[in-house]
Design an enzyme around this catalytic site. Sequence first.
Site, short mmCIF file in Angstrom:
data_model
loop_
_atom_site.label_atom_id
_atom_site.label_comp_id
_atom_site.label_asym_id
_atom_site.label_seq_id
_atom_site.Cartn_x
_atom_site.Cartn_y
_atom_site.Cartn_z
N SER A 1 0.84 -1.20 0.00
CA SER A 1 0.00 0.00 0.00
C SER A 1 0.87 1.25 0.00
CB SER A 1 -0.97 -0.06 1.19
OG SER A 1 -2.02 0.87 1.04
N HIS B 1 -4.69 -1.72 -4.02
CA HIS B 1 -6.06 -2.13 -3.65
C HIS B 1 -7.04 -1.87 -4.80
CE1 HIS B 1 -4.13 -2.37 0.18
NE2 HIS B 1 -4.05 -1.06 0.34
#
Length: 248
Positions: free
Chosen positions: A135, A171
């Site tokens: 991330s 994501h």
Amino acid sequence: MPATEPTIVATSMGFASRRRGPWDARPSALFDLMAELAGAGDAPRVCYLGQATGDQPTGFTVFYGAFAGTRFRASHLALYPMPNVEDIRAHLLAQDVIWVGGGSVANLCAVWRVHGLPEILHECWQAGVVLGGVSAGSICWHTGGATDSYGPTLRPFTEGLGWLPYGNGVHYDSEEQRRPLMHRLVADGTLPASHCTDDGVGLIYRGTRLAEAVADRPGVAAYELVRAEGGTARETRIEPRLLSAEPE
């Protein structure tokens, strides 16, 4: 032996739950792959950087718990309220793998710059330490990406380290704002050509070249976004290599 060429593993993956509580995780096969890429041998040294969440103690708990009883020798670098090691450069250069956790990529890069981490990490990268992260720990190596660093509505972030001359979307399949914003940012030139990952997917860069995508589950993918005619972005699916399954 260090990695044969500078290597970054940028992901939307990393640890998996042992289903025994919220802080009980295990390292996925990705860490064995990074150790292999680093030429680490039987006892790989892995260091956790958790500045994207302000060096939260729970992050250290999960990290050390995940590697307890494994072949990995775990350590961490904290910067809050001050560095926990006397010589940051020496500590990081002694690692085989450096893993950067998720959180706020804007805060992460800002704090790193205050402490001179970009220069040290770049030296580690060039020296063959494998750099990786999830991330925020994926976006940081790129020019930028889509982030929730500024609030729940995603916004562009363009202050990444930029060693990988692409945008990065994480994501991609699990948060509905991600894909349309990445398309817009590439289409309008805010970000250059970009590489994006579904949850469970990682990108392996050798130097600045995307060498392959890997996944810890079937049915997910990576994607390349490039600016196209008419103010749009063209998306191309990249099929990942499925890493070997691990026991639950």
